[in-house]
Design a protein around this motif. Structure first.
Motif, mmCIF file in Angstrom:
data_model
loop_
_atom_site.group_PDB
_atom_site.id
_atom_site.type_symbol
_atom_site.label_atom_id
_atom_site.label_comp_id
_atom_site.label_asym_id
_atom_site.label_seq_id
_atom_site.Cartn_x
_atom_site.Cartn_y
_atom_site.Cartn_z
ATOM 1 N N ASP A 87 87.296 98.916 -20.909
ATOM 2 C CA ASP A 87 86.395 97.774 -21.068
ATOM 3 C C ASP A 87 85.928 97.328 -19.682
ATOM 4 O O ASP A 87 86.268 97.951 -18.665
ATOM 5 N N TYR A 88 85.157 96.265 -19.614
ATOM 6 C CA TYR A 88 84.584 95.854 -18.330
ATOM 7 C C TYR A 88 85.683 95.468 -17.338
ATOM 8 O O TYR A 88 85.603 95.821 -16.154
ATOM 9 N N GLY A 118 75.483 97.758 -22.615
ATOM 10 C CA GLY A 118 76.577 97.462 -21.700
ATOM 11 C C GLY A 118 76.547 98.286 -20.438
ATOM 12 O O GLY A 118 77.275 98.004 -19.485
ATOM 13 N N ASP A 121 75.817 96.501 -16.768
ATOM 14 C CA ASP A 121 76.933 95.796 -16.141
ATOM 15 C C ASP A 121 77.947 96.776 -15.564
ATOM 16 O O ASP A 121 78.439 96.603 -14.438
ATOM 17 N N PHE A 122 78.288 97.801 -16.333
ATOM 18 C CA PHE A 122 79.244 98.798 -15.851
ATOM 19 C C PHE A 122 78.716 99.473 -14.589
ATOM 20 O O PHE A 122 79.438 99.612 -13.592
ATOM 21 N N LYS A 125 78.569 97.330 -11.347
ATOM 22 C CA LYS A 125 79.904 97.185 -10.751
ATOM 23 C C LYS A 125 80.316 98.475 -10.043
ATOM 24 O O LYS A 125 80.847 98.446 -8.925
ATOM 25 N N GLY A 538 81.343 93.156 -20.608
ATOM 26 C CA GLY A 538 80.768 92.648 -19.374
ATOM 27 C C GLY A 538 79.963 91.385 -19.536
ATOM 28 O O GLY A 538 79.781 90.871 -20.652
#
Length: 559
Positions: A87-88, A118, A121-122, A125, A538
């Motif tokens: 997960d985030y 999603g 966001d991944f 980062k 995220g």
């Protein structure tokens, strides 16, 4: 093999169960000898998701002069963390660790979830941390097969096969374009065009070896057709080719488009990046004008004062040859009658997803205009004001206040789904969006006929139902009489019904939708993946937060 930008890892299969050692020795030799001279292969995989025969790990180097690193996808081995489906928060922790982080499966594209949803966001980062080496989406295509023993129907083994970015015949889903934008090796940053815009765009060279000067750009300023036009085609008002920008791999810079002085008179700006072989990498698009400034065709009407008539149960308003019916007990519009034809718009406006009760319903003449107002109280507040004026579109002003976290924010109406035939709109398209999958769609005028496509179960793309982004106006085509809704506010979402449920339901990829079936929303729901709920994916995947600040919007209805 698993691919990323023509770089790949070469895998000895053995998913969750390893090959025995005798056969495994032979297979490793055959695979490495066959593929050893492929320059795109970076790693060897010894099995997948627990299918690791540790007795084979040293075999790869026997036949590979480069002695490329051997991975165990799903585990941390040889200093490379290939964790599946974090997960985030797992991404945050992994990028802070000392080992190289390269999840060999990290976005699961089941139905319309995962894959592009999603991903931004991944990826943002991961791009910030040098030990993040990249990641792999499962899977490339929906792995359905035609069953000749079942009348030549497609079999996806329930929810096991519809994991692809495109369908079995490469039918492109919305996530295809999201991934294309986010993973473009020439990344064009999406800063909005506002009063401070000076024709300069931030770009980033995300190639590994290629200088940005080896690529090309082209921009277009365009005029977009109106809601009444019979075409959706944009007309170029100016084009240009910026000078090459000298950026080394990994560098950011500013691209000066050198737009003409009158650029702000156009409706939209398109900027396309081309790769070293002239292939289109991605086109970024921006709206130039605010929705309230978008040109609208004149409305035919009289100069006769509007009147309202009260019955036991209804308020009836007659304006410019049309009759509007309101329910006195709810304050909702019930229907519109035009030229003897009934338009079945009803049940709204309702504040989406919260319970309110009508507290007041008033109506009065204001000069030649007629005003209908309703106030609602309960879990939130909603004030509604309809204005009927001679020779003008019907104006709906509304203000609501909410406190808390919500899947969506805004208002909805009802219209019978069986009567809808299609829609045309000015906004992002042609695919639907989710709160955590906004990239990839282009700003323009779009049209699509009604369909009941279920992503990954059938492939009539783009899907008709769902949320649509940055909508300025929409024509609701139907069997009664088409009607158009214009929006004055930026970044509005249009909800068109609720997607049908897959045969093999997975809760994470069933986002929340309002009870009403045509919505004008300020926030929409996110979608999860096969293994992760959306709230684990995220910042963009979280519910919308309302702090009690009043939100005001204006809609214009043309029946």
């Amino acid at each position: 093999m698993r691919f990323v930008r023509r770089l790949c890892i070469d895998e000895l299969t053995g998913w969750q169960h390893k090959y025995d050692t005798l056969v495994g020795h032979k297979l490793v030799k055959e695979m490495v000898v066959r593929d050893v001279n492929h320059p795109s292969i970076l790693f060897w995989d010894n099995g997948n998701e627990g299918g690791f025969n540790f007795q084979l790990d040293n075999d790869y180097a026997l036949y590979d002069p480069q002695k490329r690193t051997v991975l165990h996808p799903w585990s941390n081995f040889n200093g490379v963390d290939t964790h599946h489906y974090p997960d985030y928060n797992g991404i945050v922790k992994a990028t802070a660790a000392k080992d190289i982080f390269m999840p060999t499966e990290f976005m699961h594209g089941l139905y319309d979830g995962g894959a592009g949803a999603g991903l931004e966001d991944f990826w943002d980062k991961m791009m910030k941390h040098p030990q993040a080496a990249g990641g792999f989406i499962w899977a490339l295509v929906d792995e359905d097969v035609i069953r000749t023993d079942r009348n030549n129907t497609y079999d996806g083994i329930g929810n096991r096969a519809p994991d692809g970015i495109p369908g079995p015949h490469r039918e492109k889903e919305g996530s295809f374009y999201t991934i294309k934008e986010i993973w473009s090796p020439v990344y064009i940053h999406p800063e909005p065009i506002d009063k401070t815009f000076n024709g300069k765009i931030t770009v980033e060279n995300r190639y590994t070896f290629t200088k940005l000067s080896q690529c090309k750009f082209k921009w277009q300023l365009v005029k977009l057709p109106s809601a009444t036009a019979k075409t959706t085609k944009a007309i170029a008002t100016a084009t240009g080719v910026p000078l090459p920008l000298e950026l080394q791999p990994g560098q950011k810079g500013t691209l000066n488009l050198h737009l003409p002085a009158n650029w702000a008179t156009s409706d939209a700006l398109y900027l396309t990046a081309y790769g070293t072989h002239g292939e289109e990498l991605f086109t970024r698009s921006w709206a130039i004008k605010a929705p309230a400034a978008v040109a609208k065709a004149p409305v035919a009407g009289s100069n006769v004062a509007i009147k309202g008539q009260l019955t036991d149960n209804e308020l009836v308003v007659k304006s410019d040859g049309k009759t509007y019916y309101f329910d006195k007990t709810t304050g909702y519009i019930e229907k519109v009658v035009k030229g003897g034809k009934e338009i079945s718009l009803s049940g709204g406006p309702v504040l989406a997803g919260v319970n309110t009760t009508l507290k007041s319903f008033t109506y009065n003449a204001e000069g030649k205009a007629f005003v209908v107002e309703a106030d609602y109280r309960g879990e939130a507040t909603l004030h509604v004001k309809w204005t009927f004026a001679p020779g003008k579109r019907v104006k709906l002003d509304y203000t609501y206040t909410q406190t808390g976290d919500f899947d969506y924010l805004g208002i909805t109406f009802n219209y019978p789904e069986e009567k809808v035939t299609g829609m045309k709109w000015l906004g992002r398209g042609p695919y639907r969006v989710w709160q955590n999958r906004l990239p990839g769609q282009q700003f323009g005028v779009w049209h699509k006929a009604y369909n009941n496509t279920i992503t990954g179960q059938d492939w009539g793309y783009p899907e008709f139902k769902g949320y649509h982004g940055e909508v300025n106006w929409a024509v609701i085509e139907n069997k009664e009489s088409p009607f158009t809704v214009y929006m004055d506010n930026k970044n509005m979402y249009l909800q068109m019904y609720k997607p049908a449920v897959e045969k093999d339901l997975v809760k994470n990829v069933q986002p929340a939708f309002p009870a009403g079936n045509i919505g004008f929303l300020n926030a929409i729901s996110a979608i999860g993946t096969k293994f992760r709920a959306s709230n684990k994916m995220g910042p963009q995947s979280q519910k919308a937060h309302a702090d009690g600040t009043p939100v005001s919007n204006t809609l214009w209805f043309e029946f």
